[in-house]
Scaffold this motif. Sequence first.
Motif, PDB file in Angstrom:
ATOM      1  N   VAL A   1       0.838  -1.197   0.000  1.00  0.00           N
ATOM      2  CA  VAL A   1       0.000   0.000   0.000  1.00  0.00           C
ATOM      3  C   VAL A   1       0.875   1.250   0.000  1.00  0.00           C
ATOM      4  N   ALA A   2       1.907   1.258   0.844  1.00  0.00           N
ATOM      5  CA  ALA A   2       2.803   2.411   0.926  1.00  0.00           C
ATOM      6  C   ALA A   2       3.521   2.647  -0.402  1.00  0.00           C
ATOM      7  N   ARG A   3       3.948   1.586  -1.067  1.00  0.00           N
ATOM      8  CA  ARG A   3       4.662   1.731  -2.341  1.00  0.00           C
ATOM      9  C   ARG A   3       3.731   2.243  -3.447  1.00  0.00           C
TER      10      ARG A   3
ATOM     11  N   LEU B   1       2.715   7.178   4.075  1.00  0.00           N
ATOM     12  CA  LEU B   1       3.509   7.272   5.307  1.00  0.00           C
ATOM     13  C   LEU B   1       2.813   6.564   6.464  1.00  0.00           C
ATOM     14  N   ASP B   2       1.495   6.686   6.527  1.00  0.00           N
ATOM     15  CA  ASP B   2       0.753   5.977   7.580  1.00  0.00           C
ATOM     16  C   ASP B   2       1.014   4.473   7.493  1.00  0.00           C
ATOM     17  N   TYR B   3       0.982   3.937   6.280  1.00  0.00           N
ATOM     18  CA  TYR B   3       1.180   2.495   6.105  1.00  0.00           C
ATOM     19  C   TYR B   3       2.644   2.097   6.256  1.00  0.00           C
ATOM     20  N   ALA B   4       3.564   2.972   5.853  1.00  0.00           N
ATOM     21  CA  ALA B   4       4.984   2.678   6.044  1.00  0.00           C
ATOM     22  C   ALA B   4       5.322   2.602   7.530  1.00  0.00           C
ATOM     23  N   GLU B   5       4.683   3.450   8.321  1.00  0.00           N
ATOM     24  CA  GLU B   5       4.896   3.403   9.772  1.00  0.00           C
ATOM     25  C   GLU B   5       4.367   2.096  10.355  1.00  0.00           C
ATOM     26  N   LYS B   6       3.235   1.634   9.837  1.00  0.00           N
ATOM     27  CA  LYS B   6       2.614   0.416  10.359  1.00  0.00           C
ATOM     28  C   LYS B   6       3.468  -0.829  10.119  1.00  0.00           C
ATOM     29  N   CYS B   7       4.204  -0.840   8.998  1.00  0.00           N
ATOM     30  CA  CYS B   7       4.945  -2.067   8.663  1.00  0.00           C
ATOM     31  C   CYS B   7       6.408  -2.015   9.105  1.00  0.00           C
ATOM     32  N   ARG B   8       6.792  -0.988   9.870  1.00  0.00           N
ATOM     33  CA  ARG B   8       8.162  -0.927  10.383  1.00  0.00           C
ATOM     34  C   ARG B   8       8.392  -2.051  11.387  1.00  0.00           C
ATOM     35  N   SER B   9       9.634  -2.518  11.453  1.00  0.00           N
ATOM     36  CA  SER B   9      10.002  -3.544  12.429  1.00  0.00           C
ATOM     37  C   SER B   9      11.398  -3.236  12.953  1.00  0.00           C
ATOM     38  N   VAL B  10      11.804  -3.983  13.954  1.00  0.00           N
ATOM     39  CA  VAL B  10      13.143  -3.793  14.508  1.00  0.00           C
ATOM     40  C   VAL B  10      14.208  -4.075  13.452  1.00  0.00           C
ATOM     41  N   LYS B  11      13.978  -5.094  12.630  1.00  0.00           N
ATOM     42  CA  LYS B  11      14.952  -5.470  11.611  1.00  0.00           C
ATOM     43  C   LYS B  11      14.908  -4.566  10.394  1.00  0.00           C
TER      44      LYS B  11
END
Length: 256
Positions: free
Chosen positions: A105-107, A133-143
């Motif tokens: 979605v973000a892409r 940006l909303d969706y990019a924030e949602k799919c962030r992870s530690v890695k």
Amino acid sequence: MAGVTVVEDLDAENLLEHLCLAEEAKEVRGWVAEKTPRPAGLDKRLSSAAKLRGKGNVAYERKEWDAAVWLYLAALHHVDYSLKDSRADKLGDSVVGTAKLQEEVARVCANLAAAFSAKDDAYNAARSAALGLDYAEKCRSVKDDKRALRAKLLYRRGGARSRNAGRPNAGPNDTVEDGLADVKEACRLDESRDRGMREAYRKLKRRADAEPPARGLRAAASLETRALARENELARRGRAARSAAGSAPALLRCCG
């Protein structure tokens, strides 16, 4: 006290409506249903969305902006899930699968922001990037904190916000200062040291230094003028959508 009955709309989808009028969204859904139906299953949906996004990129490279926007909207529809479909595809059962969906979605939104910007539609470019940006924030992870994707979206939102500053349809954050803040953060996140991004920041910084602050002027905008500008914007988008609807099928044929 009487109880409250909550009725869930299992068929509700909202990504297209975030960027389209109801009639535009209906046209996109109808075109997708006829020309490139959404498959069942998350992996197949992600694959079909990526293919549509790729065809949109072909249109973008050819400077066929309306066709590019149309194809990106079609891709967005492929990754737009109703509650009923998300349950059927068991999205809640897979953290990895949900993250892949959010990233796609973000892409798509990043592509939409670029295409809207190419059409000088800064208003919708900024909205597309903000949704991404909303969706990019949602799919962030530690890695993987999606630095490159977030940088791209911030850069495109910042450029759109600054270009829309002072226009009748400008949103409350469409100012040079807000655009500069976005591009500055994009440069911080960007590990590739993109020269174009940094040059854009320098130009915006010079512009911000030369212009008086816009924040105090926001409340002074006439509500009547803003409403009229919004009506004109919606009418223009309707014409553009109908034009794109005619050009997109031909592009799909040539792209295979």
